[in-house]
Design a protein around this motif. Structure first.
Motif, PDB file in Angstrom:
ATOM      1  N   TRP A   1      11.910  -1.307   8.178  1.00  0.00           N
ATOM      2  CA  TRP A   1      11.112  -0.085   8.062  1.00  0.00           C
ATOM      3  C   TRP A   1      10.922   0.301   6.595  1.00  0.00           C
ATOM      4  O   TRP A   1       9.807   0.643   6.178  1.00  0.00           O
TER       5      TRP A   1
ATOM      6  N   ARG B   1       7.113  -0.247   6.165  1.00  0.00           N
ATOM      7  CA  ARG B   1       6.468   0.907   6.765  1.00  0.00           C
ATOM      8  C   ARG B   1       6.565   2.180   5.944  1.00  0.00           C
ATOM      9  O   ARG B   1       5.792   3.096   6.149  1.00  0.00           O
ATOM     10  N   SER B   2       7.521   2.275   5.053  1.00  0.00           N
ATOM     11  CA  SER B   2       7.696   3.515   4.303  1.00  0.00           C
ATOM     12  C   SER B   2       6.702   3.588   3.154  1.00  0.00           C
ATOM     13  O   SER B   2       6.066   2.597   2.777  1.00  0.00           O
TER      14      SER B   2
END
Length: 126
Positions: free
Chosen positions: A49, A53-54
């Motif tokens: 993540w 995704r961050s």
């Protein structure tokens, strides 16, 4: 127990990194690197993540892959640091706090100027 401590430390570092993105005295990069290290050893899900995704993911992924920043990122970061510190220096009236901010600014800029920039041609070579 070790993984739980690393997970807690990782989220604490992530929170401090987010605060560091908006506060001029608190650095962002060391806390992001600490969070990535903790998540890599405690939770593959959170590590994935963080990298993919961050908001900080592309920079972390680029750092882990090439040990440098993508073109343009270094000067954007330097400009953000200069703007936030300028605002702080303008609003603070205590001379010793201004002097401390100036010392911190010089240290941060010296660190940031030493980080290599990896251009697309160098990326293909690695």
């Amino acid at each position: 127990m070790y993984k739980i401590l690393l997970l807690i430390l990782g989220w604490l570092a992530m929170g401090l990194a987010c605060l560091g993105a908006v506060l001029p005295i608190l650095p962002t990069t060391p806390f992001l690197l600490l969070a990535a290290w903790c998540f890599a050893r405690s939770s593959p899900r959170f590590h994935h993540w963080l990298l993919y995704r961050s908001w900080f993911g592309s920079y972390l992924h680029h750092w882990q892959t090439y040990r440098g920043l993508p073109p343009g990122a270094k000067w954007k970061a330097i400009m953000i640091v200069l703007v936030t510190f300028s605002f702080s220096l303008w609003t603070i009236s205590l001379w010793w706090v201004r002097a401390l901010l100036m010392v911190i600014l010089v240290v941060i800029l010296a660190f940031m100027l030493r980080i290599p920039v990896i251009d697309p041609l160098q990326q293909n070579d690695k």
